[in-house]
Write a protein that holds these residues in place. Structure first.
Motif, mmCIF file in Angstrom:
data_model
loop_
_atom_site.group_PDB
_atom_site.id
_atom_site.type_symbol
_atom_site.label_atom_id
_atom_site.label_comp_id
_atom_site.label_asym_id
_atom_site.label_seq_id
_atom_site.Cartn_x
_atom_site.Cartn_y
_atom_site.Cartn_z
ATOM 1 N N UNK A 61 0.839 -1.205 0.000
ATOM 2 C CA UNK A 61 0.000 0.000 0.000
ATOM 3 C C UNK A 61 0.870 1.250 0.000
ATOM 4 N N UNK A 62 1.926 1.246 0.790
ATOM 5 C CA UNK A 62 2.824 2.405 0.846
ATOM 6 C C UNK A 62 3.468 2.650 -0.518
ATOM 7 N N UNK A 102 2.956 5.880 -3.001
ATOM 8 C CA UNK A 102 4.071 6.689 -3.503
ATOM 9 C C UNK A 102 3.996 6.846 -5.012
ATOM 10 N N UNK A 103 3.622 5.773 -5.708
ATOM 11 C CA UNK A 103 3.534 5.831 -7.163
ATOM 12 C C UNK A 103 2.372 6.710 -7.600
ATOM 13 N N UNK A 114 6.654 12.776 -2.430
ATOM 14 C CA UNK A 114 6.656 13.975 -1.584
ATOM 15 C C UNK A 114 5.287 14.280 -0.986
ATOM 16 N N UNK A 115 4.228 13.600 -1.452
ATOM 17 C CA UNK A 115 2.874 13.864 -0.946
ATOM 18 C C UNK A 115 2.329 12.736 -0.082
ATOM 19 N N UNK A 116 3.153 11.779 0.271
ATOM 20 C CA UNK A 116 2.714 10.665 1.108
ATOM 21 C C UNK A 116 2.508 11.185 2.523
ATOM 22 N N UNK A 117 1.339 10.892 3.086
ATOM 23 C CA UNK A 117 1.030 11.364 4.438
ATOM 24 C C UNK A 117 1.828 10.571 5.460
#
Length: 94
Positions: free
Chosen positions: A32-33, A37-38, A43-46
């Motif tokens: 999921x991570x 990211x994709x 840079x926008x991953x919480x």
């Protein structure tokens, strides 16, 4: 011979339900991570910090809304004292 006996007396580790479950959850979280990211960009991953800050902001907004409601009710009661009796009955009924 003593070495062979001591090796044989050790219990062999078995894969239990908990071990398999933890492994599957960890792998799913990694997938999921990586997908996140994709899709949204690295840079926008919480992060946990982002989630905590959003929760703090939501708590503040709810507290402000409660305070605003309390001020509005107090103003209504002050402008019409007869409503105060009805409001007190409603509050007591809760």
């Amino acid at each position: 011979m003593a070495t062979a006996v001591s090796l044989q007396s050790r219990p062999t580790p078995t894969l239990g339900f908990a071990t398999v479950s933890r492994t599957l959850v960890a792998l799913a979280a990694d997938v999921v991570t990586e997908v996140q990211k994709v899709v949204v960009g690295p840079d926008k991953v919480r992060t946990a910090r982002d989630n905590a800050w959003a929760a703090i902001q939501a708590d503040r907004a709810r507290a402000e809304a409660r305070a605003e409601t309390s001020r509005a009710v107090a103003a209504m009661i002050k402008s019409n004292p007869r409503q105060a009796v009805r409001v007190q009955k409603l509050v007591a009924a809760r």
